[in-house]
Design a protein around this motif. Structure first.
Motif, PDB file in Angstrom:
ATOM      1  N   ASN A 165       0.795  -1.226   0.000  1.00 41.80           N
ATOM      2  CA  ASN A 165       0.000   0.000   0.000  1.00 41.80           C
ATOM      3  C   ASN A 165       0.824   1.271   0.000  1.00 41.80           C
ATOM      4  OD1 ASN A 165       1.051   0.030   2.566  1.00 41.80           O
ATOM      5  ND2 ASN A 165      -0.918  -0.223   3.614  1.00 41.80           N
ATOM      6  N   HIS A 166       2.151   1.226  -0.043  1.00 40.65           N
ATOM      7  CA  HIS A 166       2.935   2.459  -0.019  1.00 40.65           C
ATOM      8  C   HIS A 166       4.320   2.229  -0.621  1.00 40.65           C
ATOM      9  CE1 HIS A 166       4.290   6.402   1.275  1.00 40.65           C
ATOM     10  NE2 HIS A 166       5.410   5.832   1.739  1.00 40.65           N
ATOM     11  N   SER A 167       4.737   3.266  -1.378  1.00 41.51           N
ATOM     12  CA  SER A 167       6.093   3.298  -1.918  1.00 41.51           C
ATOM     13  C   SER A 167       6.520   4.749  -2.005  1.00 41.51           C
ATOM     14  CB  SER A 167       6.157   2.635  -3.303  1.00 41.51           C
ATOM     15  OG  SER A 167       7.425   2.868  -3.885  1.00 41.51           O
ATOM     16  N   THR A 168       7.521   5.125  -1.225  1.00 41.52           N
ATOM     17  CA  THR A 168       7.974   6.527  -1.225  1.00 41.52           C
ATOM     18  C   THR A 168       8.467   6.935  -2.594  1.00 41.52           C
ATOM     19  OG1 THR A 168       8.618   6.322   1.104  1.00 41.52           O
ATOM     20  CG2 THR A 168       9.571   8.157  -0.153  1.00 41.52           C
ATOM     21  N   GLN A 169       9.201   6.074  -3.257  1.00 34.06           N
ATOM     22  CA  GLN A 169       9.709   6.413  -4.585  1.00 34.06           C
ATOM     23  C   GLN A 169       8.565   6.639  -5.579  1.00 34.06           C
ATOM     24  OE1 GLN A 169      10.603   3.822  -2.772  1.00 34.06           O
ATOM     25  NE2 GLN A 169      12.812   4.089  -2.307  1.00 34.06           N
ATOM     26  N   LEU A 170       7.570   5.744  -5.526  1.00 30.69           N
ATOM     27  CA  LEU A 170       6.436   5.880  -6.439  1.00 30.69           C
ATOM     28  C   LEU A 170       5.622   7.130  -6.133  1.00 30.69           C
ATOM     29  CD1 LEU A 170       4.994   4.557  -8.796  1.00 30.69           C
ATOM     30  CD2 LEU A 170       3.609   3.268  -7.161  1.00 30.69           C
ATOM     31  N   GLU A 171       5.450   7.450  -4.862  1.00 30.49           N
ATOM     32  CA  GLU A 171       4.715   8.659  -4.482  1.00 30.49           C
ATOM     33  C   GLU A 171       5.423   9.914  -4.990  1.00 30.49           C
ATOM     34  OE1 GLU A 171       1.866   9.119  -3.016  1.00 30.49           O
ATOM     35  OE2 GLU A 171       1.328   7.118  -2.339  1.00 30.49           O
TER      36      GLU A 171
END
Length: 364
Positions: A82-88
């Motif tokens: 549910n989370h990816s800093t790079q993708l965000e």
């Protein structure tokens, strides 16, 4: 779906798009006037910036739908992710940068292409010469036709506009009844014309040719035919055109204007060899009929606090949006106007038509 199938689908889409656009005349993207050309470049730049997001999103949407289809057992299934800093960072930074770029382009273009701003260049490589005199054209939107007045030449035309190539044009625009939009796609963007308001447009035509102008704002039954021809002419051809118009026997007087402003459709181009002085100013102030008080005078009275009951009486008699013409024979409506306004220089003076005072300025 195989790669061959994707290539085939893309080819068919491009072929269909080319067929659909083959009959289109993209005049705003290949304009003959510098202002319209800059506006076309702005459209292209804005479109490309937005496509930087739209194309990847559409491509990734198609790829995800194909890759994670039910029949593809090799696709990784991770329901708890549910989370990816790079993708965000990618998802939010790219649109943010594009919005900043679009905002900067819009800010610069809004000021550079302001229709009230005088031209400082003829095209991308030539500045406006210091000694050049702009062509002044006064435009009145009528029902349903266009009136063009050339104050420096003392001539006027209906549904025909001409200008010399590489000479700045200064338009003054107003309307006689309802709001309209003056638009020559190859010259510049749309500019509104409104009753009792003076709008401006500065433009230049860089290529000789015969172009189309129109009203781009619905204004009633004759709107579809509210079109005119715009002629871009070289210096000698424009001088010949002016001489041809001057040779026309018709004169655009106040009486003729009042006849011309009556609603009519599919009006042919016509020329007026002479124009009464101050006609555009009278049309702007809604007092071509000299029995009517000019808007500037009415506003001056209002600025001084009005006239009490007398002012109410004047307003009842001088409505512009209901009764287009008042009773000329009745002396009463002019009672208060006569007391406050000087006689118009071109007021009617005859034994059967008493003096009228509506078209004059306030007396000092």
């Amino acid at each position: 779906m195989s790669a061959r199938s994707l290539r085939l689908a893309a080819t068919l889409c491009l072929t269909a798009l080319s067929a659909l656009l083959s009959g289109c005349n993209l005049v705003t993207l290949d304009a003959a006037g510098d202002i319209a050309r800059q506006q076309g470049d702005l459209i292209v730049v804005s479109t490309v910036l937005m496509l930087l997001i739209v194309v990847p999103v559409m491509a990734l949407t198609s790829w995800f739908a194909w890759h994670y289809r039910a029949s593809n057992r090799r696709a990784t299934y991770a329901p708890e992710w549910n989370h990816s800093t790079q993708l965000e960072l990618v998802i939010w930074s790219a649109p943010l940068l594009i919005i900043i770029a679009l905002g900067a382009v819009t800010w610069i273009s809004t000021h550079t292409l302001d229709p009230f701003r005088k031209l400082d260049r003829l095209d991308a490589t030539r500045a406006v010469p210091a000694d050049v005199q702009p062509l002044k054209v006064q435009v009145v939107a009528l029902d349903w036709k266009w009136l063009f007045i050339y104050p420096d030449y003392g001539i006027a035309t209906v549904n025909e506009l001409a200008a010399p190539v590489d000479v700045p044009i200064e338009f003054q625009l107003t309307s006689s009844t309802v709001m309209n939009t003056f638009y020559v796609p190859t010259l510049a963007g749309m500019i509104y014309t409104m009753p009792a308001m003076d709008t401006r447009l500065h433009a230049v035509i860089n290529q000789a040719g015969d172009y189309e102008g129109m009203s781009a704002h619905y204004s009633g039954a004759g709107f579809s035919h509210m079109r005119f021809r715009f002629k871009g002419l070289d210096g000698a051809a424009f001088d010949q055109w002016v001489a041809q118009v001057r040779a026309a026997p018709a004169e655009l007087s106040r009486e003729e204007y009042l006849k011309l402003e009556r609603p009519s459709e599919k009006e042919p181009a016509r020329h007026y060899g002479k124009v009464v002085a101050g006609l555009y100013d009278a049309a702007l102030n809604l007092c071509v009929d000299p029995t009517k008080m000019c808007m500037r005078d009415m506003m001056a009275i209002d600025a001084r606090g009005g006239l009490g009951l007398a002012n109410v009486y004047n307003v009842a008699q001088l409505r512009y949006d209901a009764d287009r013409r008042r009773d000329r024979a009745a002396p009463t409506p002019d009672r208060y106007v006569t007391a406050l306004c000087t006689v118009a220089p071109d007021a009617y003076q005859s034994p059967v038509d008493p003096p009228r005072y509506g078209g004059a300025r306030l007396a000092p």
